[in-house]
Design an enzyme around this catalytic site. Structure first.
Site, mmCIF file in Angstrom:
data_model
loop_
_atom_site.group_PDB
_atom_site.id
_atom_site.type_symbol
_atom_site.label_atom_id
_atom_site.label_comp_id
_atom_site.label_asym_id
_atom_site.label_seq_id
_atom_site.Cartn_x
_atom_site.Cartn_y
_atom_site.Cartn_z
ATOM 1 N N CYS A 97 60.959 90.639 -9.972
ATOM 2 C CA CYS A 97 62.171 90.302 -10.700
ATOM 3 C C CYS A 97 62.145 88.858 -11.211
ATOM 4 O O CYS A 97 61.498 88.000 -10.637
ATOM 5 C CB CYS A 97 63.439 90.460 -9.845
ATOM 6 S SG CYS A 97 63.513 92.039 -9.013
ATOM 7 N N ARG A 155 57.724 89.804 -14.903
ATOM 8 C CA ARG A 155 57.986 89.996 -13.476
ATOM 9 C C ARG A 155 58.666 91.340 -13.192
ATOM 10 O O ARG A 155 58.918 91.679 -12.036
ATOM 11 C CB ARG A 155 58.879 88.872 -12.940
ATOM 12 C CG ARG A 155 58.347 87.497 -13.221
ATOM 13 C CD ARG A 155 59.332 86.435 -12.797
ATOM 14 N NE ARG A 155 59.357 86.306 -11.370
ATOM 15 C CZ ARG A 155 58.592 85.478 -10.669
ATOM 16 N NH1 ARG A 155 57.762 84.687 -11.294
ATOM 17 N NH2 ARG A 155 58.667 85.425 -9.367
ATOM 18 N N TRP A 182 62.492 94.601 -11.156
ATOM 19 C CA TRP A 182 61.439 95.561 -10.809
ATOM 20 C C TRP A 182 61.902 96.169 -9.492
ATOM 21 O O TRP A 182 61.935 95.480 -8.462
ATOM 22 C CB TRP A 182 60.093 94.859 -10.652
ATOM 23 C CG TRP A 182 58.953 95.801 -10.435
ATOM 24 C CD1 TRP A 182 58.232 96.433 -11.398
ATOM 25 C CD2 TRP A 182 58.386 96.197 -9.179
ATOM 26 N NE1 TRP A 182 57.254 97.214 -10.829
ATOM 27 C CE2 TRP A 182 57.321 97.095 -9.457
ATOM 28 C CE3 TRP A 182 58.665 95.916 -7.842
ATOM 29 C CZ2 TRP A 182 56.545 97.687 -8.465
ATOM 30 C CZ3 TRP A 182 57.896 96.500 -6.850
ATOM 31 C CH2 TRP A 182 56.849 97.372 -7.174
ATOM 32 N N ASN A 230 65.554 87.498 -6.380
ATOM 33 C CA ASN A 230 64.163 87.933 -6.488
ATOM 34 C C ASN A 230 63.575 87.876 -5.084
ATOM 35 O O ASN A 230 63.629 86.828 -4.439
ATOM 36 C CB ASN A 230 63.400 86.978 -7.429
ATOM 37 C CG ASN A 230 61.904 87.150 -7.324
ATOM 38 O OD1 ASN A 230 61.416 88.259 -7.116
ATOM 39 N ND2 ASN A 230 61.168 86.055 -7.452
ATOM 40 N N GLY A 231 63.032 89.011 -4.611
ATOM 41 C CA GLY A 231 62.453 89.021 -3.269
ATOM 42 C C GLY A 231 62.897 90.266 -2.526
ATOM 43 O O GLY A 231 63.419 91.206 -3.131
ATOM 44 N N GLU A 271 37.206 98.998 -12.193
ATOM 45 C CA GLU A 271 38.066 98.282 -13.140
ATOM 46 C C GLU A 271 38.317 99.144 -14.385
ATOM 47 O O GLU A 271 39.428 99.176 -14.916
ATOM 48 C CB GLU A 271 37.419 96.931 -13.486
ATOM 49 C CG GLU A 271 38.151 96.098 -14.522
ATOM 50 C CD GLU A 271 39.583 95.716 -14.157
ATOM 51 O OE1 GLU A 271 40.024 95.927 -13.016
ATOM 52 O OE2 GLU A 271 40.282 95.222 -15.069
ATOM 53 N N LYS A 287 42.024 100.301 -15.642
ATOM 54 C CA LYS A 287 42.548 100.041 -16.992
ATOM 55 C C LYS A 287 43.113 101.315 -17.588
ATOM 56 O O LYS A 287 44.204 101.327 -18.132
ATOM 57 C CB LYS A 287 41.464 99.512 -17.937
ATOM 58 C CG LYS A 287 41.023 98.089 -17.797
ATOM 59 C CD LYS A 287 42.077 97.030 -18.004
ATOM 60 C CE LYS A 287 42.933 96.803 -16.802
ATOM 61 N NZ LYS A 287 42.676 95.840 -15.844
ATOM 62 N N GLU A 298 46.400 102.663 -15.702
ATOM 63 C CA GLU A 298 47.652 101.908 -15.760
ATOM 64 C C GLU A 298 48.308 101.954 -17.132
ATOM 65 O O GLU A 298 49.522 101.867 -17.231
ATOM 66 C CB GLU A 298 47.512 100.480 -15.234
ATOM 67 C CG GLU A 298 46.687 99.534 -16.035
ATOM 68 C CD GLU A 298 46.582 98.158 -15.378
ATOM 69 O OE1 GLU A 298 47.531 97.695 -14.764
ATOM 70 O OE2 GLU A 298 45.497 97.553 -15.504
ATOM 71 N N HIS A 318 29.022 114.438 -1.874
ATOM 72 C CA HIS A 318 29.581 114.548 -0.523
ATOM 73 C C HIS A 318 31.027 115.044 -0.546
ATOM 74 O O HIS A 318 31.733 114.930 0.454
ATOM 75 C CB HIS A 318 29.465 113.205 0.201
ATOM 76 C CG HIS A 318 28.046 112.768 0.371
ATOM 77 N ND1 HIS A 318 27.182 113.379 1.252
ATOM 78 C CD2 HIS A 318 27.321 111.825 -0.282
ATOM 79 C CE1 HIS A 318 25.986 112.807 1.159
ATOM 80 N NE2 HIS A 318 26.044 111.870 0.227
ATOM 81 N N LYS A 370 53.872 92.311 -14.628
ATOM 82 C CA LYS A 370 52.695 91.454 -14.791
ATOM 83 C C LYS A 370 52.402 90.680 -13.512
ATOM 84 O O LYS A 370 51.263 90.494 -13.137
ATOM 85 C CB LYS A 370 52.935 90.499 -15.968
ATOM 86 C CG LYS A 370 51.756 89.576 -16.289
ATOM 87 C CD LYS A 370 50.607 90.370 -16.844
ATOM 88 C CE LYS A 370 49.363 89.525 -17.032
ATOM 89 N NZ LYS A 370 48.164 90.389 -17.062
#
Ligand code: M6R
Length: 599
Positions: A2, A28, A74, A98-99, A475, A479, A482, A498, A594
């Site tokens: 947030c 955020r 968020w 925020n938190g 990676e 990409k 997401e 396996h 982000k």
């Protein structure tokens, strides 16, 4: 996570300032937003589900106020609804937060016994209730905040408005950041300086358990025992960052394309000569390297592990920051722990760093954003020069991270004599020539688009590789998932048989890279195994394969220090064009932010 903003001014309408501040903090979180401001001497609250633009549209354009607080969320506790959006109000107290209040259930039960009742699913409403409870009990805001900080467990950056005290904003912090910008006619509280630099370059930061009273004449900062403390004013120096999208449709594409400069900018101070390279810290004094990070930063650490171990015979372990705190890490003074983070504010990484610092063991940071919590806590900080990365999916920060890590490996190998001088000079020349190596890859739009057309309707996609190529496939898969929301997972190519190979069927899409002379024939065998089960294969390679059963993307030959950059660019662009065809919100994918500032 947030983003929070609070503003107070003698003569300016603070509502556009709050909205601009929130837009700069949307990295955020962006699932809902809200604002509280003084209107006719009463606090008026407007909230909405969705992004800050939606909040802006909901606000009456003619509305004027000189004091207010605002929030972009968020979701942690409670769904992303307008009801759960901040600000939250309990009687006299209105807050943005925020938190995470970890003991909110306990606080809630205490308040329920006092006949308090709550309307949302959030921990923040409980915080507002608790502040109100102490406010009614003590009628003294210093006592209220002190008591709150004593009782509450968790992380918080909170800005408070109080009904009977409408000339002041109060803010307090623990673990989540707060800055207070100072200007002649406006003071602004925010989660970080991005929200305030349009209005001022002078600001204070608060440390944990400090709090402030902010009005138009004064900013008074207190420690946790309510003593007034003097703090130095900091000055923000503008970096030469271009934050516009230019002619690109998305920041992500712009940032991918910028890599030809950002890699060079990052390594430039160290590649002129061996003497320049030796400016990098000496890692040979440690027996072992530990690397800690999250998401893409973790993947950059894995690339470094491979290079350290294979090329310099230096033992290196890589840890997910979210796991690090809760496991035995066998630390000692002979282990250097490297913390990698684009934002420098990732909560999991900060917690891991604090753990290492608490034992006084050596730390190094690889950070992109200046003046961050991580860069201020590590013993030594190396900055990547990727510039502002705005798209949520990290691209140019990753290649900047692996570039600086490659140079750390190179200098370590030079120092411990596992890499000779000729090799060092060869790699430095490759970095000097990086533009020519990456530009042809960046320009292969048609290749990536034609692959994207074949995969964008898929539900599941497999990424496989061996050694370094396995770490790069992680990676690549991240990409794709997401931004396109296609389920994509990476596997060590040799591990498929396996278990995972049972998922391969006719037309299953498998993406892979084979860029390791020692391992390529084995990877190709594994690709043949999935081909035999009907898979459709896309292979990135620097070998001259002639195999028309695979779609091949050729990349130039380069040393192991450069290869990861050349492999990841096709993966990034395939992900980008796939998401483009799917029509997702590429720069701000759903459910993400982000900077992940909660654990
Ligand atoms: O700011 P950081 O580098 O610490 O962020 C770490 C991760 O949150 C970040 O890399 C995330 O995985 C990105 N969305 C990946 O594209």
């Amino acid at each position: 996570m947030c983003g929070i903003v609070g503003a107070i001014s003698k003569d300016r309408n603070i509502l556009p300032i709050l909205i601009t501040g929130l837009k700069n903090l949307e990295y955020r979180g962006y699932d809902s937003a809200g604002v509280a401001y003084l209107k006719n001497n009463k606090i008026n609250i407007i909230k909405t589900r969705g992004k800050v633009n939606k909040l802006e549209n909901k606000l009456n354009k003619n509305e004027i106020s000189n004091i207010g607080i605002a929030h972009t969320r968020w979701a942690t506790h409670g769904k992303a609804t307008s009801n759960n959006a901040h600000p939250h109000r309990y009687k006299h107290i209105t807050i943005v937060h925020n938190g995470i209040i970890e003991n909110y259930e306990e606080m809630k039960n205490t308040l329920l016994k006092e006949k308090y009742s709550f309307k949302t699913d959030t921990d923040t409403e409980i915080a507002a209730g608790l502040l109100n409870y102490y406010y009614e009990k003590f009628n003294d805001i210093n006592k209220v905040i002190k008591e709150f900080m004593n009782k509450v467990i968790g992380s918080y950056a909170i800005v408070i408005m109080i009904d009977n005290d409408v000339d002041n904003l109060y803010c307090l912090k623990k673990e989540s950041p707060i800055v207070i910008g100072i200007n002649d006619n406006i003071n602004i509280i925010a989660s970080d300086i991005r929200a305030i630099t349009k209005y001022t370059d002078k600001y204070y930061t608060l440390n944990d358990y400090e709090y402030a009273k902010v009005n138009i004449n004064d900013i008074i900062i207190y420690d946790k025992d309510n003593n007034i403390i003097k703090k130095d004013i900091k000055e923000y120096k503008e970096e030469n960052n271009n934050n516009s999208k230019g002619h690109y449709k998305h920041y992500m594409l712009k940032e991918i394309m910028e890599q030809k400069e950002t890699i060079y900018n990052t390594v430039k101070p160290y590649i002129n000569s061996i003497g320049s390279l030796l400016k990098l810290p000496d890692l040979t004094k440690y027996k072992e390297i530990s690397i800690v990070g999250c998401g893409t930063a973790y993947h950059a650490g894995l690339v470094a592990k491979y290079l350290f171990e294979e090329l310099t015979n230096t033992r290196c372990n890589v840890y997910l920051a979210s796991e690090y705190r809760y496991q035995n890490n066998f630390l000692s003074k002979d282990t250097l722990t490297i913390f990698i983070s684009q934002s420098g504010e990732t909560a999991d990484t900060i917690s891991a760093l604090k753990l290492v610092k608490s034992k006084n063991y050596p730390t190094l940071g690889i950070i992109n954003v200046k003046e961050t919590t991580i860069s201020s806590l590590v013993d030594t900080c190396l900055y990547t020069k990727a510039g502002n990365e705005i798209a949520v999916a990290s691209t140019k920060a990753y290649t900047a991270q692996i570039s600086i890590l490659s140079l750390l490996v190179l200098v370590t190998g030079y120092r411990n004599k596992t890499i000779n001088e000729n090799k060092v000079l060869e790699v430095l020349n490759e970095f000097k020539d990086i533009d020519n190596l990456v530009t042809p890859l960046l320009n292969k739009k048609n290749t990536y688009l034609s692959i994207a057309k074949k995969i964008y309707k898929e539900k599941d996609i497999f990424y496989i590789g061996r050694g370094l190529d396995y770490y790069l496939s992680m990676e690549g898969a991240l990409k794709l998932k997401e931004i396109s929301y296609i389920h994509s997972e990476s596997y060590a190519a040799g591990e498929l048989k396996h278990g995972t190979i049972s998922l391969i069927e006719k037309n299953t899409k498998v993406l892979s890279s084979a860029t390791n002379t020692k391992l390529n024939s084995k990877t190709i065998s594994n690709l043949k195994e999935v081909l035999a089960r009907g898979a459709d294969i896309y292979l990135i390679t620097d070998e001259n394969y002639k195999d028309d059963t695979f779609t091949i993307i050729n990349i130039p030959k380069a040393s192991y220090f450069i290869k990861p950059i050349l492999v990841i660019i096709p993966y990034q662009l395939i992900a980008y064009y796939t998401a483009l065809l799917k029509g997702t919100n590429i720069d701000k994918p759903k459910n993400l932010a982000k900077s992940v500032t909660v654990e």
